[in-house]
Design an enzyme around this catalytic site. Sequence first.
Site, mmCIF file in Angstrom:
data_model
loop_
_atom_site.group_PDB
_atom_site.id
_atom_site.type_symbol
_atom_site.label_atom_id
_atom_site.label_comp_id
_atom_site.label_asym_id
_atom_site.label_seq_id
_atom_site.Cartn_x
_atom_site.Cartn_y
_atom_site.Cartn_z
ATOM 1 N N GLU A 121 -52.575 -99.277 -38.112
ATOM 2 C CA GLU A 121 -53.285 -99.804 -39.028
ATOM 3 C C GLU A 121 -54.877 -99.460 -39.195
ATOM 4 O OE1 GLU A 121 -53.003 -103.181 -35.820
ATOM 5 O OE2 GLU A 121 -52.425 -101.870 -34.473
ATOM 6 N N HIS B 286 -54.713 -115.741 -35.858
ATOM 7 C CA HIS B 286 -54.052 -115.727 -35.064
ATOM 8 C C HIS B 286 -53.140 -116.963 -34.864
ATOM 9 C CE1 HIS B 286 -52.108 -113.762 -30.735
ATOM 10 N NE2 HIS B 286 -51.929 -114.258 -30.925
ATOM 11 N N CYS C 42 -44.548 -103.780 -39.989
ATOM 12 C CA CYS C 42 -44.185 -104.887 -38.537
ATOM 13 C C CYS C 42 -45.454 -105.663 -39.461
ATOM 14 C CB CYS C 42 -44.674 -104.635 -37.806
ATOM 15 S SG CYS C 42 -45.492 -104.494 -36.505
#
Lengths: 100, 593
Positions: free
Chosen positions: B434, B191, B505
């Site tokens: 995903e 992250h 993305c």
Amino acid sequence: MKSMSEQSTSKEVVITNPQGLHARPAHAFVTLASQFESQIEVIKSDESVNGKSILSILTLGASQGTKLQIRASGIDAAEAVIALTELVEQGFDEVETEAS
Amino acid sequence: MKTLYGIPVSPNVAIGEALIIDNERFRIPQRFVVHDAVEDELDRLNAALAAVSSEIAGNRDLISDRIGPQYGAIFAAHLQMLSDPQLLDELRGHIINQQYSPEYAVSLTLRRYAKVIQDLGDGYLAERADDLFDLERSLLANLLGRRREELSHLAAPVIVLAHDLTPSETASLSKRFVLGFATEVGGAGGHTAIVAKGLEIPAVVGLGRFLLEVSGGDMLIVDGEQGVVIVRPDEETLVRYREVVARRKDDVRILSTLRDLPAETLDKQTVRIYANIEFPSEVTVCRERGADGVGLYRTEFLYLSSDDEPSEETHYSAYNDVVTAMDGKPVVFRTLDLGADKLGRVPAAAQEEKNPFLGLRSIRLSLRHVTLFRVQLSAILRASSGGNVKVMFPMVTTLDEIRRAKMVLSDAMEDLEEKGIDFDRNIEVGMMVEVPAAVMMLDRFLPEVDFVSIGTNDLVQYALAVDRTNQEVSDLYQETDPAVLRLLKMTIDAAHEHGKMVSLCGQMSGNAHHTALLLGMGLRDFSVPPASILEVKRVLRSVNLSDCESIVARAFEMESAREVDQFLRSETKRLIRDHRKSSPIEKTVGGRG
């Protein structure tokens, strides 16, 4: 120890495992001690500490050959002392070849 | 001068002075607390004890699994220390009776025990004193964690160094004062890395232990492109890097000439390039770079940057800002994509999750807490009245999940309708692809949705069974692994067959070396970090679809990510070079197809 009158019993043990009462044996000791209702004390010469406190037990610095007295006071005092004595005498079930 | 090597996560170079967010030697902010605060301080202590305990329990399980339970036992002892009745009595006593701060009480008490053990004169036992210092550090880290105020109170530009930065800390970094940052832990897909990229702050993570080798104020170079951090560089190095920085600025200027040129290949195939954003403020950059819209708006920051559940109004105001600023261009809102572990306050799993990535997260978490989910959906719906809004659900694994999510969305619509609040009734609904299961079942999912977006970050980790933040195995995390390429191709083909829009993305689309490959696979909708928009555009304006298709054919014959990477890199270079040769000024190009 006010509850000693209920039922109090003690026994002397000798630390046999080579590295003494270090973190892992102390952990095993406290884990077992905490399973009993009774108050547990571990006494080294004139020093007495709470048997359910791992930090206090570590501060005893009980190395191999140290004589300790295990004293329990409470309803399950007798069982506690027997169980804890056994644990110490068996060398805390430490595996000899622990690096395997 | 000392050179350290880590994982490059966001391009560019930063040169500046070091600010160490110190995990090792905490300054204890205050010794005493006011009488009225004692209860709160006890709560704080308990929370820290609980947090550190769960951290240690995690380590115990990890080590037990990895090298055997006898090694895990040492952590069991640490765990027992934290629940030591005597210790707890003393800590609480200090806070209640002496009105010591929890920080001071922890430090005082643990150090006292450590001293006694150290003084025993028993070498082996004396080492246990180190365990206590460790515990002290962990507890202080936790107690002071929320108070690492240096970050939000910066007054001069610095390079931030830390063992680790939490996502919310990274999110709060101000671009004005943080020139760059470097951390000891972390991986390329983590992250922190994603946020660094989003904010375009040069960063290197996963450097290993290095904080002790740097002092605050040291001159530092963070090369986010090479993954290099240079401490106290010599004059020569400094000059060299200053040139790099200057050259970069030139590159940016050249790239910016691309802004208003159409995103189309040499043979006139139009491609759409959207931006991935995390913060409403990034919209400015999106527009500056000429993004076709926001292809992925990560909504997590609202949850992370506040201790309380964000209200519908808070969501709405952030969302509306983005939608308004994009001025009719599409904005795809991805609903909450976090693990229960990251959201301490949500009544989460009953037990601690051993494997949060396979646990209660994303759509699973949202469907578990439908009330909270509806708050977010209502806010997105409300924002839809002001522009072109789409909603997208993350980590969908089963058909049941997408159907339930759509049901909650319908409920939210009904609510708004009853209240007479305006929204777009035909809002497009999509899902992230995903999870490999979703790829395999895509023909069934597609009739349920208006579009799909491939999230390669998670797809790669689930397909290759690798935790991208685990340094031990992060080298297995490869976006170009042939298995991943096949999954991507299957997804794109299936979407085309059903006439549904498919975008990509994940981070993969932002890497210009992948552009030709993805085009060749049939991808026409790219969603990339704002920083990569022009770079991707440059590549796609230099290629013919037929080139791209033959690249795909070649890549699909390969057996390893390394092979594929090498091939893509050299092909991309070649294509751009050839293109430049045939038309040295980009502006005159475009008519060749």
